[in-house]
Design an enzyme around this catalytic site. Structure first.
Site, PDB file in Angstrom:
ATOM      1  N   SER A 133     -15.224   3.301  -2.540  1.00  0.00           N
ATOM      2  CA  SER A 133     -16.070   2.188  -2.102  1.00  0.00           C
ATOM      3  C   SER A 133     -15.214   0.958  -1.840  1.00  0.00           C
ATOM      4  CB  SER A 133     -17.106   1.891  -3.190  1.00  0.00           C
ATOM      5  OG  SER A 133     -18.058   0.966  -2.697  1.00  0.00           O
ATOM      6  N   ASP A 134     -15.655   0.137  -0.908  1.00  0.00           N
ATOM      7  CA  ASP A 134     -14.935  -1.104  -0.604  1.00  0.00           C
ATOM      8  C   ASP A 134     -15.957  -2.176  -0.253  1.00  0.00           C
ATOM      9  OD1 ASP A 134     -12.153  -2.272  -0.095  1.00  0.00           O
ATOM     10  OD2 ASP A 134     -13.267  -2.891   1.685  1.00  0.00           O
TER      11      ASP A 134
END
Length: 202
Positions: A79-80
């Site tokens: 995730s970012d």
């Protein structure tokens, strides 16, 4: 005892973020943490949506490459998150001066938070990726309030220099969209993506 539909499945979280670890724990699925030291530089001009998707996939792929063949089972989750103010992407601040610049820009305005989520099957490499966006309206703050917030140390490693789940909650006026997108791991989106791998959270 009825068998869980997810027997034998586990998640592999590609993140060192304590916030993401807490959130993934909340899903009630078995998980392990494998920290990705993926390169987060991106060349060329891409949209914030493309950016968080590219980096989410990169983080998860890097972890897949690190796994021993005996460990290659489960779904790797990368995730970012980025904060976007008037088309400027705000990542983690370089120093306190940078934090001040970001918070000064955000105060009294509405900005967007983009979080990407990628899921990769560790065994087969099959992957899906998506993102979600939430609007966040910040209170108007004095320079003194901004400095006091920076002095708490909270903004240091946060995209956009604030954490909505910490004392930063006191500087957010309202949000429109998914709260967990702002924290850094949109759980509703993640649960939808996991259905591609026959993993049902509920």
């Amino acid at each position: 005892m009825s068998k869980s539909p997810n027997d034998g499945q586990r998640l592999i979280l590609a993140s060192s973020s304590p916030r993401r670890q807490e959130l993934i724990q909340g899903l009630g699925l078995p998980y392990i943490i494998r920290v990705s030291d993926a390169d987060e530089t991106v060349e060329g001009k891409i949209t914030p949506a493309e950016l968080v998707e590219v980096l989410s996939i990169r983080k998860a792929s890097t972890v897949r490459e690190m796994l021993e063949s005996s460990e290659k089972h489960g779904i790797i989750v990368g995730s970012d998150t980025v904060v976007v103010l008037q088309n400027e992407v705000l990542g983690k601040p370089a120093d306190e001066q940078d934090s001040f610049r970001m918070l000064k820009g955000l105060q009294g305005t509405t900005h967007q938070v983009y979080s990407g989520v990628a899921c990769i099957d560790a065994a087969t490499g099959k992957h899906v990726v998506s993102h979600s966006v939430t609007n966040v309206k910040m209170k108007a703050m004095s320079d003194e309030q901004i400095r006091r917030y920076i002095a708490t140390g909270e903004p240091k490693d946060k995209a956009g220099s604030y954490a909505i789940q910490g004392i930063g909650a006191t500087i957010v006026e309202s949000i429109e969209g998914d709260y967990f997108t702002v924290v850094g791991l949109p759980l509703s989106l993640l649960s939808d993506l996991l259905l591609n791998f026959d993993i049902q959270v509920l």
